[in-house]
Design an enzyme around this catalytic site. Structure first.
Site, PDB file in Angstrom:
ATOM      1  CE1 TYR A 113      -8.543   2.644  10.420  1.00 25.47           C
ATOM      2  CE2 TYR A 113     -10.481   3.933   9.863  1.00 25.47           C
ATOM      3  CZ  TYR A 113      -9.136   3.649   9.698  1.00 25.47           C
ATOM      4  OH  TYR A 113      -8.394   4.384   8.816  1.00 25.47           O
ATOM      5  N   GLY A 134       0.782  -1.217   0.000  1.00 22.26           N
ATOM      6  CA  GLY A 134       0.000   0.000   0.000  1.00 22.26           C
ATOM      7  C   GLY A 134       0.821   1.278   0.000  1.00 22.26           C
TER       8      GLY A 134
END
Length: 284
Positions: A179, A39
């Site tokens: 999260y 990523g």
């Protein structure tokens, strides 16, 4: 770089990177990248490959790090890889020892490692570990890392680049409690520490990113058709911040989301339960 569709081009304006300025700024410096095996972190490493820098790539997947190292060292940059799960206290201690044993310490830290969990509260009742492991990597690990390297960064007039999320500045969304809470925690810590860091001569940059098409979002099927930034585009923004020292990056449209979050919080919280029931996702 992935090709953007029309909507993505509208949402994510292109970034012009002055490679000469970048090279003049970072040449000879040591740059630490967490979450470097895929990523955003991987793309930043490749973008710096043609410059005389020392990259310290940290991630859990040693084989992937070794592959990246082999590719980059065919060019100009020097690469050190360090396999570590930053939630593991012993592995974190070994990483910090390695950093402090470097002759010149570290100049730039890119705090990129993270984990995302999409799960309803109902399905989290017996999964307290979802919250502990998320807070460990998204909040506690970067705090521990920063507390250790701040003296090195102060000595070198260094820079911290924090990879955050637009969600830290918007109304929280259902199913993302673990999260969003963990990312917001570090964002608050960093914003609180920022004035003190700047007084020490340490530059600070936060990137409030929307959805980015990385392996982290792959498990969420709904994201496949949603607009998302390309990791190589984000890498350009990160590298540009190394010479501009810009304190904040956020998409142009985020300001409208922030105003909506402020003005319509009551309506949002009143309407959302009805929306979830109608969509039949209450038991997700």
């Amino acid at each position: 770089m992935l090709k953007y569709n029309l909507l993505e081009r509208f949402l994510f304006f292109s970034t012009n990177l002055n490679k000469e300025k970048l090279e003049r700024t970072v040449k000879g410096k040591t740059i630490l990248i967490t979450g470097a095996s895929s990523g955003i972190g991987e793309q930043v490493a490749y973008l710096l490959a043609d410059i005389n820098v020392h990259l310290i790539l940290v991630a859990r997947r040693e084989e992937k790090l070794a592959t990246i190292k082999d590719a980059i060292e065919k060019k100009t940059a020097k690469v050190s890889i360090f396999r570590a799960d930053l939630r593991n206290m012993e592995e974190m201690a070994q990483l910090l020892l390695f950093i402090h044993q470097l002759p010149k310490g570290v100049d730039i830290v890119i705090s990129n490692a993270g984990i995302s969990i999409n799960r309803s509260i109902k399905h989290s009742l017996n999964r307290y570990h979802d919250f502990t492991r998320t807070i460990a990597i998204n909040y506690l690990a970067p705090v521990q890392l920063m507390l250790s390297v701040i003296p090195l960064l102060e000595k070198n007039n260094g820079q911290i680049i924090n990879i955050s999320t637009v969600n830290a500045l918007l109304l929280p969304m259902p199913y993302w409690a673990a999260y969003q809470a963990s990312k917001s925690a570090f964002d608050t810590w960093f914003r609180s520490a920022l004035p003190e860091l700047n007084v020490m001569g340490i530059s600070t940059t936060t990137l409030y990113l929307p959805l980015v098409r990385t392996p982290m979002i792959a498990p969420t099927a709904a994201y496949k058709k949603m607009p998302a930034m390309c990791p190589s585009h984000v890498a350009k923004i990160i590298c540009k911040s190394m010479y501009t020292k810009k304190k904040i990056y956020r998409p142009w449209w985020l300001i409208f989301g922030q105003w909506a979050s402020l003005l319509f919080r009551g309506i949002w919280e009143a309407v959302m339960p009805t929306v979830l029931r109608r969509r039949g996702k209450g038991d997700r």
